[in-house]
Design a protein around this motif. Structure first.
Motif, PDB file in Angstrom:
ATOM      1  N   LEU A 104     -68.349 -25.537  91.938  1.00  0.00           N
ATOM      2  CA  LEU A 104     -67.110 -24.852  92.311  1.00  0.00           C
ATOM      3  C   LEU A 104     -66.119 -24.729  91.157  1.00  0.00           C
ATOM      4  CD1 LEU A 104     -66.444 -26.538  95.788  1.00  0.00           C
ATOM      5  CD2 LEU A 104     -68.101 -24.763  95.174  1.00  0.00           C
ATOM      6  N   ASP A 105     -66.421 -25.328  90.016  1.00  0.00           N
ATOM      7  CA  ASP A 105     -65.466 -25.369  88.898  1.00  0.00           C
ATOM      8  C   ASP A 105     -65.105 -23.967  88.406  1.00  0.00           C
ATOM      9  OD1 ASP A 105     -65.760 -28.059  89.154  1.00  0.00           O
ATOM     10  OD2 ASP A 105     -66.651 -28.401  87.179  1.00  0.00           O
ATOM     11  N   GLY A 106     -63.816 -23.731  88.201  1.00  0.00           N
ATOM     12  CA  GLY A 106     -63.349 -22.471  87.634  1.00  0.00           C
ATOM     13  C   GLY A 106     -63.430 -21.283  88.564  1.00  0.00           C
ATOM     14  N   LEU A 107     -63.558 -21.542  89.865  1.00  0.00           N
ATOM     15  CA  LEU A 107     -63.680 -20.470  90.838  1.00  0.00           C
ATOM     16  C   LEU A 107     -62.639 -20.641  91.944  1.00  0.00           C
ATOM     17  CD1 LEU A 107     -67.574 -20.391  91.235  1.00  0.00           C
ATOM     18  CD2 LEU A 107     -66.164 -18.798  89.904  1.00  0.00           C
ATOM     19  N   ARG A 108     -62.167 -19.526  92.457  1.00  0.00           N
ATOM     20  CA  ARG A 108     -61.253 -19.541  93.591  1.00  0.00           C
ATOM     21  C   ARG A 108     -61.944 -18.885  94.779  1.00  0.00           C
ATOM     22  NH1 ARG A 108     -54.941 -17.474  94.020  1.00  0.00           N
ATOM     23  NH2 ARG A 108     -54.695 -17.926  96.262  1.00  0.00           N
ATOM     24  N   PHE A 109     -62.091 -19.653  95.853  1.00  0.00           N
ATOM     25  CA  PHE A 109     -62.804 -19.194  97.040  1.00  0.00           C
ATOM     26  C   PHE A 109     -61.814 -18.803  98.133  1.00  0.00           C
ATOM     27  CE2 PHE A 109     -65.664 -21.960  94.753  1.00  0.00           C
ATOM     28  CZ  PHE A 109     -66.894 -21.319  94.849  1.00  0.00           C
ATOM     29  N   THR A 110     -62.000 -17.620  98.678  1.00  0.00           N
ATOM     30  CA  THR A 110     -61.139 -17.137  99.753  1.00  0.00           C
ATOM     31  C   THR A 110     -61.993 -16.560 100.870  1.00  0.00           C
ATOM     32  OG1 THR A 110     -59.396 -16.569  98.163  1.00  0.00           O
ATOM     33  CG2 THR A 110     -59.244 -15.594 100.363  1.00  0.00           C
ATOM     34  N   ALA A 111     -61.790 -17.080 102.089  1.00  0.00           N
ATOM     35  CA  ALA A 111     -62.485 -16.539 103.257  1.00  0.00           C
ATOM     36  C   ALA A 111     -61.659 -15.385 103.822  1.00  0.00           C
ATOM     37  CB  ALA A 111     -62.679 -17.624 104.301  1.00  0.00           C
ATOM     38  N   THR A 112     -62.232 -14.203 103.815  1.00  0.00           N
ATOM     39  CA  THR A 112     -61.480 -13.009 104.202  1.00  0.00           C
ATOM     40  C   THR A 112     -61.226 -12.926 105.703  1.00  0.00           C
ATOM     41  OG1 THR A 112     -63.586 -11.809 104.244  1.00  0.00           O
ATOM     42  CG2 THR A 112     -62.276 -11.669 102.230  1.00  0.00           C
ATOM     43  N   ASP A 113     -61.990 -13.671 106.495  1.00  0.00           N
ATOM     44  CA  ASP A 113     -61.807 -13.594 107.947  1.00  0.00           C
ATOM     45  C   ASP A 113     -61.008 -14.755 108.522  1.00  0.00           C
ATOM     46  OD1 ASP A 113     -63.837 -15.300 107.248  1.00  0.00           O
ATOM     47  OD2 ASP A 113     -65.252 -14.646 108.785  1.00  0.00           O
ATOM     48  N   THR A 114     -60.786 -15.797 107.734  1.00  0.00           N
ATOM     49  CA  THR A 114     -60.022 -16.946 108.235  1.00  0.00           C
ATOM     50  C   THR A 114     -58.800 -17.259 107.380  1.00  0.00           C
ATOM     51  OG1 THR A 114     -61.252 -18.586 106.947  1.00  0.00           O
ATOM     52  CG2 THR A 114     -62.150 -18.003 109.116  1.00  0.00           C
TER      53      THR A 114
END
Length: 244
Positions: free
Chosen positions: A154-164
């Motif tokens: 997960l390093d250096g990444l931004r995770f976004t859930a588009t439905d929640t």
């Protein structure tokens, strides 16, 4: 709903789902490399049978190589017939065994991921509770238990859930539906084409060429939990989904 109650529901749901599958479906390759749907079901009952002993064995006998212990125990459990595995899962649904110093979150996270490991290759849809997905998302992106072998995925990444609307990390963007996002975070590339953002190529590379941790790094996780366990409220049987 308490996380513990979600675990009981998930085990009962999976037992009911597995009981409806044909022999051919049970032999379908799952999202876990080298495992069929039957094997994933067998893996689920190893925690019910061996509980924390499974984790202590992995730490003591294999220098924290929990994957190796899991493979060995799953091979043994997979010798059982389908109906016996399903009955053990259903009968043990109310088990209160937790991951030491971590509580119930990793138990539910394992069930949610393996539900997807079974359903996605079979094309079975489900309206999975956002609360259950949230527990898994939070656990994997904060301080995941050693058995999940997160490494530097997960390093250096931004995770976004588009439905929640869930969001974690900083760096190159990775966006998409919660289930696809959770699978990728959990090390599965099956639905990565459903994700978008300039961080997807790096994430894809990490998923397709995973790095194997050495003994010292594997042991760092369990030892770290001994020194700094999960917060007491996350280890309580009365814990609920984060933010609830």
């Amino acid at each position: 709903m308490r996380v513990y109650d979600m675990i009981v529901d998930e085990r009962r749901y999976l037992a009911d789902l597995l009981s409806t599958l044909t022999p051919g479906q049970l032999q379908t390759p799952s999202l876990c490399a080298g495992w069929t749907v039957h094997d994933v079901a067998a893996h689920l009952i190893t925690f019910l049978k061996y509980g924390q002993l499974k984790l202590y064995l992995g730490i003591a006998a294999t220098a924290g190589d929990l994957d190796r212990v899991s493979l060995w125990l799953t091979r043994r459990a997979a010798r059982k017939p389908d109906d016996e595995i399903i009955e053990v899962l259903r009968r043990g649904a109310g088990s209160r065994v937790t991951v030491p110093r971590s509580g119930y979150d990793p138990v539910l996270t394992d069930l949610v991921l393996h539900d997807l490991d079974i359903r996605v290759p079979l094309g079975i849809s489900r309206d999975l509770s956002e609360q259950r997905l949230s527990v898994a998302f939070h656990h994997l992106t904060t301080r995941a238990s050693p058995g999940f072998t997160m490494g530097s995925r997960l390093d250096g990444l931004r995770f976004t859930a588009t439905d929640t609307g869930w969001d974690h990390g900083a760096g190159a963007a990775v966006r998409g539906p919660a289930e696809a996002l959770l699978l990728a975070i959990g090390g599965r590339a099956a639905l990565i084409d459903d994700l978008s953002g300039d961080g997807v190529p790096l994430l894809r590379q990490r998923l397709t060429t995973p790095q194997r941790a050495g003994a010292l790094r594997r042991l760092a996780g369990p030892l770290g939990l001994l020194v700094r366990p999960q917060p007491r409220e996350r280890r309580s049987r009365d814990s609920v989904a984060p933010g609830v």
